[in-house]
Every structure is written in C-alpha cells, then in structure tokens.
Scaffold this active site. Structure first.
Site, PDB file in Angstrom:
ATOM      1  N   ASP A   1       0.792  -1.233   0.000  1.00 25.53           N
ATOM      2  CA  ASP A   1       0.000   0.000   0.000  1.00 25.53           C
ATOM      3  C   ASP A   1       0.825   1.285   0.000  1.00 25.53           C
ATOM      4  O   ASP A   1       0.318   2.332   0.411  1.00 25.53           O
ATOM      5  CB  ASP A   1      -0.902  -0.001   1.260  1.00 25.53           C
ATOM      6  CG  ASP A   1      -2.357   0.188   0.875  1.00 25.53           C
ATOM      7  OD1 ASP A   1      -2.707  -0.123  -0.277  1.00 25.53           O
ATOM      8  OD2 ASP A   1      -3.125   0.667   1.724  1.00 25.53           O
TER       9      ASP A   1
ATOM     10  N   GLY B   1       2.267   2.532  -2.746  1.00 28.47           N
ATOM     11  CA  GLY B   1       2.196   3.216  -4.039  1.00 28.47           C
ATOM     12  C   GLY B   1       2.916   2.532  -5.188  1.00 28.47           C
ATOM     13  O   GLY B   1       3.188   3.181  -6.202  1.00 28.47           O
TER      14      GLY B   1
ATOM     15  N   THR C   1       1.737   0.375  -7.320  1.00 28.85           N
ATOM     16  CA  THR C   1       0.881   0.376  -8.509  1.00 28.85           C
ATOM     17  C   THR C   1       0.783   1.777  -9.100  1.00 28.85           C
ATOM     18  O   THR C   1       0.880   1.961 -10.318  1.00 28.85           O
ATOM     19  CB  THR C   1      -0.535  -0.136  -8.143  1.00 28.85           C
ATOM     20  OG1 THR C   1      -0.405  -1.442  -7.590  1.00 28.85           O
ATOM     21  CG2 THR C   1      -1.436  -0.191  -9.347  1.00 28.85           C
TER      22      THR C   1
ATOM     23  N   LYS D   1       1.988  -8.967 -13.206  1.00 30.75           N
ATOM     24  CA  LYS D   1       2.063  -9.220 -11.766  1.00 30.75           C
ATOM     25  C   LYS D   1       1.723 -10.691 -11.561  1.00 30.75           C
ATOM     26  O   LYS D   1       0.745 -11.195 -12.120  1.00 30.75           O
ATOM     27  CB  LYS D   1       1.104  -8.285 -11.013  1.00 30.75           C
ATOM     28  CG  LYS D   1       1.192  -8.427  -9.485  1.00 30.75           C
ATOM     29  CD  LYS D   1       0.677  -7.181  -8.746  1.00 30.75           C
ATOM     30  CE  LYS D   1       0.563  -7.456  -7.243  1.00 30.75           C
ATOM     31  NZ  LYS D   1       0.339  -6.232  -6.440  1.00 30.75           N
TER      32      LYS D   1
ATOM     33  N   SER E   1      -3.749 -10.267  -4.472  1.00 29.50           N
ATOM     34  CA  SER E   1      -4.814 -10.672  -3.555  1.00 29.50           C
ATOM     35  C   SER E   1      -5.628  -9.464  -3.137  1.00 29.50           C
ATOM     36  O   SER E   1      -5.133  -8.332  -3.130  1.00 29.50           O
ATOM     37  CB  SER E   1      -4.228 -11.418  -2.343  1.00 29.50           C
ATOM     38  OG  SER E   1      -3.001 -10.906  -1.955  1.00 29.50           O
TER      39      SER E   1
ATOM     40  N   ASP F   1      -4.775  -4.159  -9.356  1.00 30.45           N
ATOM     41  CA  ASP F   1      -3.586  -3.403  -9.770  1.00 30.45           C
ATOM     42  C   ASP F   1      -3.385  -3.496 -11.281  1.00 30.45           C
ATOM     43  O   ASP F   1      -3.091  -2.497 -11.949  1.00 30.45           O
ATOM     44  CB  ASP F   1      -2.326  -3.981  -9.093  1.00 30.45           C
ATOM     45  CG  ASP F   1      -2.314  -3.740  -7.601  1.00 30.45           C
ATOM     46  OD1 ASP F   1      -3.254  -3.100  -7.085  1.00 30.45           O
ATOM     47  OD2 ASP F   1      -1.361  -4.197  -6.948  1.00 30.45           O
TER      48      ASP F   1
ATOM     49  N   GLU G   1       5.252  -5.898 -11.239  1.00 35.07           N
ATOM     50  CA  GLU G   1       4.979  -5.379  -9.890  1.00 35.07           C
ATOM     51  C   GLU G   1       4.987  -6.524  -8.888  1.00 35.07           C
ATOM     52  O   GLU G   1       4.385  -7.573  -9.121  1.00 35.07           O
ATOM     53  CB  GLU G   1       3.615  -4.667  -9.845  1.00 35.07           C
ATOM     54  CG  GLU G   1       3.356  -4.070  -8.458  1.00 35.07           C
ATOM     55  CD  GLU G   1       1.968  -3.449  -8.296  1.00 35.07           C
ATOM     56  OE1 GLU G   1       1.314  -3.126  -9.306  1.00 35.07           O
ATOM     57  OE2 GLU G   1       1.556  -3.288  -7.126  1.00 35.07           O
TER      58      GLU G   1
ATOM     59  N   ASN H   1       7.848   8.156  -3.226  1.00 33.14           N
ATOM     60  CA  ASN H   1       6.428   8.502  -3.439  1.00 33.14           C
ATOM     61  C   ASN H   1       5.926   9.430  -2.327  1.00 33.14           C
ATOM     62  O   ASN H   1       6.541   9.530  -1.262  1.00 33.14           O
ATOM     63  CB  ASN H   1       5.599   7.212  -3.465  1.00 33.14           C
ATOM     64  CG  ASN H   1       4.181   7.454  -3.968  1.00 33.14           C
ATOM     65  OD1 ASN H   1       3.909   8.422  -4.684  1.00 33.14           O
ATOM     66  ND2 ASN H   1       3.267   6.580  -3.587  1.00 33.14           N
TER      67      ASN H   1
HETATM   68  N1  LIG Z   1       1.383   9.635  -5.501  1.00 39.77           N
HETATM   69  C1  LIG Z   1       0.135   9.301  -5.221  1.00 39.77           C
HETATM   70  N2  LIG Z   1      -0.884  10.199  -5.419  1.00 39.77           N
HETATM   71  C2  LIG Z   1      -2.161   9.883  -5.143  1.00 39.77           C
HETATM   72  N3  LIG Z   1      -2.557   8.673  -4.665  1.00 39.77           N
HETATM   73  C3  LIG Z   1      -1.604   7.753  -4.431  1.00 39.77           C
HETATM   74  C4  LIG Z   1      -0.225   8.003  -4.707  1.00 39.77           C
HETATM   75  N4  LIG Z   1       0.477   6.900  -4.382  1.00 39.77           N
HETATM   76  C5  LIG Z   1      -0.410   6.014  -3.933  1.00 39.77           C
HETATM   77  N5  LIG Z   1      -1.655   6.500  -3.971  1.00 39.77           N
HETATM   78  C6  LIG Z   1      -2.902   5.820  -3.552  1.00 39.77           C
HETATM   79  O1  LIG Z   1      -2.621   5.056  -2.389  1.00 39.77           O
HETATM   80  C7  LIG Z   1      -3.268   3.792  -2.444  1.00 39.77           C
HETATM   81  C8  LIG Z   1      -2.212   2.684  -2.372  1.00 39.77           C
HETATM   82  O2  LIG Z   1      -1.359   2.790  -3.487  1.00 39.77           O
HETATM   83  P1  LIG Z   1      -1.005   1.534  -4.415  1.00 39.77           P
HETATM   84  O3  LIG Z   1      -2.220   0.715  -4.685  1.00 39.77           O
HETATM   85  O4  LIG Z   1      -0.267   2.049  -5.579  1.00 39.77           O
HETATM   86  O5  LIG Z   1      -0.055   0.722  -3.401  1.00 39.77           O
HETATM   87  P2  LIG Z   1       0.700  -0.657  -3.648  1.00 39.77           P
HETATM   88  O6  LIG Z   1       2.023  -0.547  -3.013  1.00 39.77           O
HETATM   89  O7  LIG Z   1       0.649  -1.002  -5.103  1.00 39.77           O
HETATM   90  O8  LIG Z   1      -0.225  -1.681  -2.826  1.00 39.77           O
HETATM   91  P3  LIG Z   1      -0.253  -3.298  -2.959  1.00 39.77           P
HETATM   92  O9  LIG Z   1       0.749  -3.788  -1.963  1.00 39.77           O
HETATM   93  O10 LIG Z   1      -1.678  -3.629  -2.576  1.00 39.77           O
HETATM   94  O11 LIG Z   1       0.062  -3.683  -4.369  1.00 39.77           O
HETATM   95  C9  LIG Z   1      -4.061   3.783  -3.738  1.00 39.77           C
HETATM   96  O12 LIG Z   1      -5.384   4.188  -3.464  1.00 39.77           O
HETATM   97  C10 LIG Z   1      -3.356   4.815  -4.605  1.00 39.77           C
HETATM   98  O13 LIG Z   1      -4.181   5.392  -5.569  1.00 39.77           O
HETATM   99 MG   LIG Z   2      -0.149  -2.665  -6.002  1.00 41.56          MG
END
Ligand SMILES: Nc1ncnc2c1ncn2[C@@H]1O[C@H](COP(=O)(O)OP(=O)(O)OP(=O)(O)O)[C@@H](O)[C@H]1O
Ligand SMILES: [Mg+2]
Length: 222
Positions: free
Chosen positions: A13, A15, A17, A38, A42, A51, A112, A176
C-alpha cells in the site's frame, strides 16, 4: 530479447501500482513499448478492479486482461494464505509460461511485486517459495518504491540491505508521496548515503507524469 524491471516497495500500500502506472505511461509516451505483469494479486474481485486493471488503463497499455497477471485472489491477505484459503496454489510453471507470453508480446516488461520484498507466495506440503524467488526465476533487477516521510530512512535502507544480502540487484529508488519538505529532502539524502543506491525520481500526490528521463529509466530494464 525482452527486458524486465521488478518494482518492489518498502511495504504494502505504499504506491507501487500508482508509481508503476506513471512509469509505464511516461515510457510509452516516449515510444517505448512497455508492458505490465504481476504474478499474484490478492484482495481484488476482478482483474479490472485490481492493480493490473488500473495500470492497464492508466498507462494506456490496452492489453487483454489475462496477459497481465497469473493469479487473482479474493482475500486481502498475503498470497500464500489467500492461495491456501482459496485452494489455488501458485505454480512455478504457470508463472514461467505466462512470463514467456508477456515477454513475447513486449520488448520491455514491468513486473509489480506483491507487498514488500518479504512476501511468501506459496507455503504448503508440496512447495515453499517467496516473491524473491520469482524475481530470481525471471532474472530481474529491481526498483524500490518508498514513501518520503517519517520512517522512510529505516524502511528504505532495510529493504535495500535485505535485497543486497539476498543477491537481488537494486537499481535505485523512486520516492512517493513527496512534498519536498526539509525533512523529506534530508530523508532522500540519507537514503542515498546509507544504501549507496540512487533516487531516480520523486512522485508527489496526484502526479500524472513521471518527472524523469525516459531514456535513462529504460536503461534500468535488463
Ligand atoms: N502519488 C500518489 N498520489 C495519489 N494517490 C496515491 C499516490 N500513491 C499512492 N496513492 C494511492 O494510495 C493507495 C495505495 O497505493 P497503491 O495501490 O499504488 O499501493 P501498492 O504498493 O501497489 O499496494 P499493494 O501492496 O496492494 O500492491 C491507492 O489508493 C493509490 O491510488
Ligand atoms: Mg499494487
């Protein structure tokens, strides 16, 4: 021969994705035919809502959904647990087959990871493997996505050190949620100093383009 880049992060979570979609979008705009894959997702009810669906749409890849990922689980828990609950273990052969398909379709593939770098993918009587094993099977270098704020130094540097210890090549970080505050600027300096790895780009909230040199980023794919 297709080239790949693995996107991991300092946790779930944070960022991965969001940043991956920006990265692919920016590279595609520059004319590089970059795809997405990917292995296991889950906590999503459908590919479109996952994603993979988000990146496919945001980065304008326009790919068939079934080429983007190998395993989709409903439960929002680590893939090894979701797979056990849903009785659908990840098979190495399926990952390798799907990887063949996606690398046949794209000269550059962005992969990813699930969660952070320590993420069990399968744990049953027949097999045990983790996300890092998939990175090794696919022979990919990695980028680490890390938040910018308080706690980032520890999380980012620990991730880089773990990966070094495990023989996983790291190309650098993308930061991020960057606001540019004095503390965050110092966090970036410390992350580079302590990890020995470069920060390749920073992403602010709601950024719609990746502020980085596409030709330099594409050279990170191997
Ligand atoms: N730079 C950003 N600006 C706006 N929203 C963001 C940004 N980075 C992340 N988010 C938001 O934060 C949430 C988590 O980000 P994201 O889904 O990319 O995380 P992740 O690391 O891919 O999670 P996972 O481990 O589930 O794959 C999402 O709702 C995403 O839209
Ligand atoms: Mg993700």
């Amino acid at each position: 021969m297709s080239k790949g880049l693995f996107i991991t992060g300092t946790g779930t979570d944070i960022g991965k994705t969001y940043v991956t979609a920006l990265l692919i979008k920016s590279l595609r705009r520059k004319g590089y035919d970059v795809g997405y894959y990917k292995a296991a997702i889950s906590g999503a009810p459908s590919v479109g809502a996952s994603d993979a669906g988000y990146v496919n749409k945001t980065a304008h890849i326009g790919e068939d959904e079934d080429l983007l990922l190998s395993y989709l689980y409903d439960h929002a828990v680590s893939p090894h647990l979701a797979a056990r609950w849903e009785k659908r273990p990840v098979e190495k052969e399926v990952i390798l087959q799907d990887w063949q398909r996606v690398t046949a379709a794209y000269p550059y593939v962005t992969v990813e990871g699930s969660g952070g770098i320590i993420c069990p993918i399968r744990d049953d009587e027949k097999a045990f493997f983790q996300l890092e094993d998939i990175v090794r099977w696919l022979k990919l270098p990695s980028l680490i996505v890390s938040p910018a704020g308080l706690g980032a130094i520890n999380d980012a540097v620990l991730t880089a050190f773990y990966m070094k210890e495990k023989g996983l090549p790291v190309q650098g970080f993308i930061i991020n949620h960057y606001t540019g505050s004095p503390m965050e600027q110092d966090n970036l300096r410390m992350i580079e100093k302590l990890s020995g790895k470069p920060i390749l780009a920073v992403v602010a909230d709601n950024d719609e383009v990746l502020d980085a040199d596409a030709d330099a980023i594409i050279r990170l794919y191997q």
